[in-house]
Motif scaffolding. Structure first.
Motif, short mmCIF file in Angstrom:
data_model
loop_
_atom_site.label_atom_id
_atom_site.label_comp_id
_atom_site.label_asym_id
_atom_site.label_seq_id
_atom_site.Cartn_x
_atom_site.Cartn_y
_atom_site.Cartn_z
N VAL A 112 57.95 -24.12 -39.41
CA VAL A 112 59.01 -23.68 -38.50
C VAL A 112 58.41 -22.82 -37.39
CG1 VAL A 112 61.13 -22.30 -38.29
CG2 VAL A 112 60.81 -23.82 -40.27
N ILE A 113 57.55 -21.87 -37.76
CA ILE A 113 56.92 -21.01 -36.76
C ILE A 113 56.10 -21.86 -35.78
CG2 ILE A 113 55.18 -19.21 -36.39
CD1 ILE A 113 56.09 -18.03 -39.13
N ASP A 114 55.33 -22.81 -36.31
CA ASP A 114 54.52 -23.68 -35.44
C ASP A 114 55.39 -24.41 -34.43
OD1 ASP A 114 52.19 -22.93 -36.73
OD2 ASP A 114 52.10 -24.73 -38.00
N ASP A 115 56.57 -24.87 -34.87
CA ASP A 115 57.45 -25.58 -33.94
C ASP A 115 58.00 -24.62 -32.88
OD1 ASP A 115 58.80 -28.14 -33.25
OD2 ASP A 115 60.57 -26.90 -33.55
N VAL A 116 58.40 -23.42 -33.30
CA VAL A 116 58.94 -22.46 -32.34
C VAL A 116 57.90 -22.10 -31.29
CG1 VAL A 116 59.84 -20.11 -32.01
CG2 VAL A 116 60.64 -21.48 -33.95
N VAL A 117 56.67 -21.80 -31.71
CA VAL A 117 55.68 -21.30 -30.74
C VAL A 117 55.23 -22.37 -29.76
CG1 VAL A 117 54.89 -19.46 -32.27
CG2 VAL A 117 53.64 -21.62 -32.21
N ARG A 118 55.52 -23.63 -30.03
CA ARG A 118 55.16 -24.66 -29.05
C ARG A 118 56.39 -25.23 -28.34
NH1 ARG A 118 53.75 -27.45 -33.93
NH2 ARG A 118 55.34 -28.99 -34.38
N SER A 119 57.59 -24.73 -28.68
CA SER A 119 58.79 -25.26 -28.03
C SER A 119 59.80 -24.14 -27.81
CB SER A 119 59.38 -26.42 -28.86
OG SER A 119 59.75 -25.96 -30.16
N ASP A 120 61.00 -24.28 -28.39
CA ASP A 120 62.08 -23.32 -28.21
C ASP A 120 62.60 -22.87 -29.57
OD1 ASP A 120 61.94 -24.00 -25.51
OD2 ASP A 120 63.62 -25.40 -25.63
N GLY B 260 54.49 -4.49 -28.77
CA GLY B 260 53.24 -5.00 -28.25
C GLY B 260 53.31 -6.37 -27.59
N ILE B 261 54.51 -6.93 -27.46
CA ILE B 261 54.69 -8.27 -26.89
C ILE B 261 55.50 -8.14 -25.60
CG2 ILE B 261 55.60 -10.60 -27.27
CD1 ILE B 261 53.35 -9.85 -29.23
N ALA B 262 55.00 -8.72 -24.53
CA ALA B 262 55.69 -8.68 -23.24
C ALA B 262 56.47 -9.97 -23.04
CB ALA B 262 54.67 -8.52 -22.11
N LEU B 263 57.51 -9.90 -22.21
CA LEU B 263 58.20 -11.12 -21.82
C LEU B 263 57.21 -12.02 -21.09
CD1 LEU B 263 61.68 -9.88 -20.53
CD2 LEU B 263 61.15 -10.99 -22.69
N GLY B 264 57.27 -13.30 -21.39
CA GLY B 264 56.35 -14.25 -20.79
C GLY B 264 55.11 -14.49 -21.62
N ALA B 265 54.86 -13.63 -22.61
CA ALA B 265 53.69 -13.80 -23.48
C ALA B 265 53.85 -15.07 -24.31
CB ALA B 265 53.53 -12.60 -24.41
N PRO B 266 52.75 -15.71 -24.66
CA PRO B 266 52.87 -16.87 -25.57
C PRO B 266 53.48 -16.42 -26.89
CG PRO B 266 50.58 -16.56 -24.82
CD PRO B 266 51.37 -15.39 -24.33
N ALA B 267 54.39 -17.21 -27.41
CA ALA B 267 55.03 -16.86 -28.69
C ALA B 267 53.99 -16.76 -29.80
CB ALA B 267 56.10 -17.88 -29.03
N SER B 268 52.89 -17.45 -29.65
CA SER B 268 51.82 -17.38 -30.66
C SER B 268 51.19 -15.99 -30.73
CB SER B 268 50.75 -18.43 -30.38
OG SER B 268 50.19 -18.23 -29.10
N ALA B 269 51.47 -15.12 -29.74
CA ALA B 269 50.95 -13.75 -29.75
C ALA B 269 51.68 -12.86 -30.75
CB ALA B 269 51.05 -13.14 -28.35
N VAL B 270 52.86 -13.28 -31.21
CA VAL B 270 53.57 -12.51 -32.23
C VAL B 270 52.82 -12.69 -33.54
CG1 VAL B 270 55.75 -12.18 -33.46
CG2 VAL B 270 55.78 -12.88 -31.05
#
Length: 182
Positions: free
Chosen positions: A74-82, A25-35
């Motif tokens: 950790v998740i919060d950091d990933v979804v706003r960075s790399d 359900g997640i496309a490339l380019g989607a915000p990581a917060s969508a996971v």
């Protein structure tokens, strides 16, 4: 959008337009917060300097100041960075600048390819890769790492178990012909 997990035969294609597909359900380019967080079992980001798996279901993360980090931090950091988000369902997400740029698929999803019992059969259905290298450990051949640049895809054929053991799609090293450090 075409859901890869509903049509794993798409992975046979040596060329695949990844802008038309999604994984879980997640496309490339989607915000990581969508996971969905309920699907995230772990992660790695620049804030994590030490990681230790405690059990199959629990891990410890530590920051540079030795402070223990929660999985949510950790998740919060990933979804706003790399970084990477590791799924409970063996679907992992590569994240760059807060957007999903790659998927890694392993585990039971790949049972779809169980009918392939040799590397030769693998090549017959997946096609000749643009690049292949043999992965060895202690002098033993472990796997064939195959790269299909038209699909931005990397597929691992496990020589010991005679099976497809890993697939990644998207912006991973080697998937687009950037083979300088493979």
């Amino acid at each position: 959008m075409i859901e890869i997990l509903e049509d794993l035969d798409l992975l046979y294609r040596p060329s695949l337009d990844l802008s038309d597909v999604e994984v879980n359900g997640i496309a490339l380019g989607a915000p990581a917060s969508a996971v969905p967080r309920r699907r995230i079992a772990g992660g790695v980001s620049s804030v994590v300097v030490r990681y230790r798996r405690v059990t199959d279901a629990e891990a410890e993360y530590h920051a540079a100041d030795e402070r223990r980090l929660t999985l949510d931090e950790v998740i919060d950091d990933v979804v706003r960075s790399d970084g990477f988000l590791y799924g409970t369902d063996q679907i992992n997400y590569k994240v760059r600048a807060g957007a999903v740029v790659g998927f890694a698929i392993s585990g039971p999803h790949l049972a779809h390819f169980a009918h392939l019992t040799s590397y030769e059969e693998f090549l017959t259905v997946f096609g000749r890769p643009d690049r292949m290298h043999e992965k060895e450990a202690y002098g033993d051949l472990m796997s064939y790492e195959t790269y299909y640049w038209g699909a931005r895809k990397h597929v691992t054929w496990d020589v010991w178990e005679n099976r497809v053991s890993f697939v990644n799609l998207g912006d991973f090293e080697g998937n687009s012909g950037d083979v300088a450090t493979i």
